[in-house]
Motif scaffolding. Sequence first.
Motif, PDB file in Angstrom:
ATOM      1  N   TYR A 131     -23.800 -22.095 -36.817  1.00 35.09           N
ATOM      2  CA  TYR A 131     -25.270 -21.995 -36.867  1.00 35.09           C
ATOM      3  C   TYR A 131     -25.897 -23.283 -36.348  1.00 35.09           C
ATOM      4  CZ  TYR A 131     -30.000 -21.259 -38.522  1.00 35.09           C
ATOM      5  OH  TYR A 131     -31.369 -21.110 -38.576  1.00 35.09           O
ATOM      6  N   LEU A 136     -27.711 -21.276 -28.067  1.00 34.00           N
ATOM      7  CA  LEU A 136     -27.804 -19.818 -28.164  1.00 34.00           C
ATOM      8  C   LEU A 136     -28.415 -19.257 -26.889  1.00 34.00           C
ATOM      9  CD1 LEU A 136     -27.574 -17.201 -29.803  1.00 34.00           C
ATOM     10  CD2 LEU A 136     -29.847 -17.660 -30.711  1.00 34.00           C
ATOM     11  N   SER A 163     -25.125 -11.561 -37.568  1.00 30.67           N
ATOM     12  CA  SER A 163     -25.610 -10.406 -36.809  1.00 30.67           C
ATOM     13  C   SER A 163     -25.654 -10.659 -35.320  1.00 30.67           C
ATOM     14  CB  SER A 163     -26.990  -9.983 -37.328  1.00 30.67           C
ATOM     15  OG  SER A 163     -27.915 -11.025 -37.155  1.00 30.67           O
ATOM     16  N   ILE A 164     -25.704 -11.919 -34.897  1.00 23.75           N
ATOM     17  CA  ILE A 164     -25.744 -12.173 -33.457  1.00 23.75           C
ATOM     18  C   ILE A 164     -24.350 -12.344 -32.863  1.00 23.75           C
ATOM     19  CG2 ILE A 164     -27.997 -13.293 -33.625  1.00 23.75           C
ATOM     20  CD1 ILE A 164     -26.604 -15.956 -33.195  1.00 23.75           C
ATOM     21  N   GLU A 203     -27.199 -14.570 -42.497  1.00 26.56           N
ATOM     22  CA  GLU A 203     -27.342 -13.168 -42.081  1.00 26.56           C
ATOM     23  C   GLU A 203     -27.630 -13.085 -40.587  1.00 26.56           C
ATOM     24  OE1 GLU A 203     -30.634 -11.261 -43.967  1.00 26.56           O
ATOM     25  OE2 GLU A 203     -30.527  -9.507 -42.678  1.00 26.56           O
ATOM     26  N   LEU A 204     -28.508 -13.960 -40.121  1.00 25.08           N
ATOM     27  CA  LEU A 204     -28.853 -13.940 -38.702  1.00 25.08           C
ATOM     28  C   LEU A 204     -27.642 -14.313 -37.858  1.00 25.08           C
ATOM     29  CD1 LEU A 204     -30.917 -13.715 -36.421  1.00 25.08           C
ATOM     30  CD2 LEU A 204     -31.564 -16.092 -36.863  1.00 25.08           C
ATOM     31  N   LYS A 217     -22.970 -10.210 -29.844  1.00 20.66           N
ATOM     32  CA  LYS A 217     -23.507 -10.425 -28.500  1.00 20.66           C
ATOM     33  C   LYS A 217     -23.178 -11.820 -27.974  1.00 20.66           C
ATOM     34  CE  LYS A 217     -27.420  -7.221 -28.386  1.00 20.66           C
ATOM     35  NZ  LYS A 217     -27.308  -6.599 -29.720  1.00 20.66           N
ATOM     36  N   LEU A 218     -22.490 -12.579 -28.759  1.00 20.24           N
ATOM     37  CA  LEU A 218     -22.232 -13.965 -28.381  1.00 20.24           C
ATOM     38  C   LEU A 218     -20.934 -14.066 -27.594  1.00 20.24           C
ATOM     39  CD1 LEU A 218     -23.811 -16.577 -29.192  1.00 20.24           C
ATOM     40  CD2 LEU A 218     -21.997 -16.964 -30.865  1.00 20.24           C
ATOM     41  N   ASN A 219     -20.955 -14.858 -26.537  1.00 24.80           N
ATOM     42  CA  ASN A 219     -19.731 -15.179 -25.816  1.00 24.80           C
ATOM     43  C   ASN A 219     -19.204 -16.474 -26.416  1.00 24.80           C
ATOM     44  OD1 ASN A 219     -17.928 -16.414 -23.887  1.00 24.80           O
ATOM     45  ND2 ASN A 219     -18.610 -14.880 -22.412  1.00 24.80           N
ATOM     46  N   ASP A 253     -29.269 -19.697 -41.660  1.00 27.69           N
ATOM     47  CA  ASP A 253     -29.548 -18.281 -41.894  1.00 27.69           C
ATOM     48  C   ASP A 253     -28.258 -17.511 -41.615  1.00 27.69           C
ATOM     49  OD1 ASP A 253     -30.377 -15.607 -41.924  1.00 27.69           O
ATOM     50  OD2 ASP A 253     -32.347 -16.107 -41.136  1.00 27.69           O
TER      51      ASP A 253
END
Lengths: 127, 405
Positions: free
Chosen positions: A89, A4, A43-44, A39-40, A47-49, A37
Motif C-alpha cells: 500500500y 499505482l 481489491s486492486i 480493502e482497497l 488489475k495490478l502488474n 486501506d
Amino acid sequence: MRLLTHNYLQSNVKGTEEGYPLGIVPETVEIEKSPVDRELLLSILPKLNYDAVHQAVAQLRLHCSTLPKLPSTLPENISNDENLVNDLYFVLFDVHVKNGCLVCPATQRKFPIKDGIPNMILHEDEI
Amino acid sequence: MDLPSSTADSTTECACQYMTLVPRGLHFAITEWVQQRIPLHQSIWVSESEAYSHDDLTQESTSWRKHSVAVPIGTVHSQTKSDISIGYNSHRAVIWTKPGQHSYMWWQFATAEPASDVPNLRALGPVTALVGSWKLSPFPQRRIATLSEMAEAIHFCLRSDSYRKQQFPSALRIWRQVALSNWKSVSERVRDDSLFVDDLWLASTNTDNPGLKFRISCVRPDDPNYTRRDLIMAVANDLVPSSWTVDLKHYDVEIVLFLKEDDTDPCSHHFAVALALHPYQYLGCHSFSSGIVPPDVAPPYMTLTGIVRLRPSTAQLLLHLVGLKSGAVVLDPCVGIGTIAHECAYLKYVGLGGDIVLTPSLLGPQATTYSASIQNEQQRIAATLIAWDAANLPIRTAVATFGAE
C-alpha cells in the motif's frame, strides 16, 4: 505520480510493441503518508502488474533507500501478511515521483514528469 | 454532532432534519464536525461511518463490522503508539488493534429516509438545514397547474404556527451555529443575539430591529407555466419575518425552495424549505442553485476562481450510478482539473484521469495545486492526473472497467 498510476501507463508511440513497463528516472520523490486501506489494496490486486511494481520500486530505491524491499513474486495469500500489505500500500499510494521522467523500454523515448503529472502527449511524428 | 439544546426534538430527529442533503457523503460531514470540536493529537484520524434508516435501526438488529472489527457502541478510547493504535471500550477491554500511527472514529447515523434511499444520501448536493417539507395535494383529481394555485398551496404551509414558531426558528438556530462555527467571517447581524429570538415573526414588528438579509433560491424542474422567479416572488413574504430585507449579493441567509412532482401520486407535489449552510456570498459565487462556480462546498474547490467545472457532488452521483465495486478503475479520458478522478477516492475506486490541457503551460500547475489542496485540506487521496491525448491513451489493456462489474 504514484506507482499505482505508473503501473497502468505504457508508451503509445507508433510502432512500439514493447512499451511497458515504463522505466522511471526520478529527480524528486516525496512520501505522503496516508492510512492503509487494506480493502482497497486487496481489491486492486487483480488489475495490478506486480512485476512492474517490483521493477519500479527497485528503480526508486536507488534514489530513495527507505523504500521497502518487496518479494520478487506476490504470494497467493497476501491477505495473511500484514507487513506486505502495508508495504505494498505504501509503495503504491504514498510514494510520489514529483519530477523526473518515464522511459519507454523499447525506444528510450522520455516522457517528462513535472509536479507529479507525467506528460504522455505524443509529437506529431509519433502518432 | 452539536445540536441546539433548545429544540424539543430528540437528538436523532434533529440530526435527520439537519442532515437532509450531504456533500460527498455523511462520512466527510461527520468527520469535519468532529475534528472541529474535539482536539485531536494524532496526525492521522480515520473516520468510519455508516448510515441506517429508522426502518432498520434497532440495537439488536443492527451490527456493523468493518473488516475484523465489530464497530463499538458507546464511549471509545484510543491509544496511539509509534506503530499501532489500540481502541478500548469504556470497560477498558480492547476493541481493535491496528497497525499505523493513527486513530479511528466510528459513527452510526440514523436517518428518517427509507432504507432504500440511504445509499443515495451519500452523493447528493450541498448541506442544508431543513426547515420543513410538505406534500401539496389540494385537488383530489389533478395536480396543481398554475402559479396562483401553487402559491396558495404553499401559503397554507408557511402561514402556520408550526412553521413560524417551531420549524423556521429551529432551522435558523442550526444555521447560525454552523455559520459561527464554520465560516471564516460572518456579518455583525449574525452575531447579534437579538435577531435570533424564538418568536421571529412577533419580534419583526419592532421596526427598530432591522433583521437579517436574505435571498431565495429555487430548485425545480422547468415549467412552461411559470418561472422560478415567479414562484419566489409569489411566496417570499411568507417565508421570512417582515423585518428581513432582500439582498441578492450580500445576504446572510440563503433560503432554498425545493419543488418537484410526486412520482407515485399524480395529484401531488413535494415542497421543501431549507437554509443553505455554505457561505456562498463570502466565497465569491452566486448561490445554491445557480452561478458558474459550483456552490457545494468549501475550499479547495473555491480557490479555482474563473474555472467552470463539474460539481463534485454531481461527479459523485455519476459514480454511484455506475455501481462499481471497491478497487474498480475509473478512467476519465478528458478529466479537466480532475474532478471525477478525485471523487473516486470517496467510493474506493481508483481514479485514472488525464487531459490534453494538463501540460505545464496550460492547466497543469492549477491541477497540481488543486490536488495538493485535496490532500492537505481534505486529507484524502487525490488521484494522479496525466497529460495525455484522449485519442491515443497510454493505458495498458485490461485496466479500465466501463459500466457495472
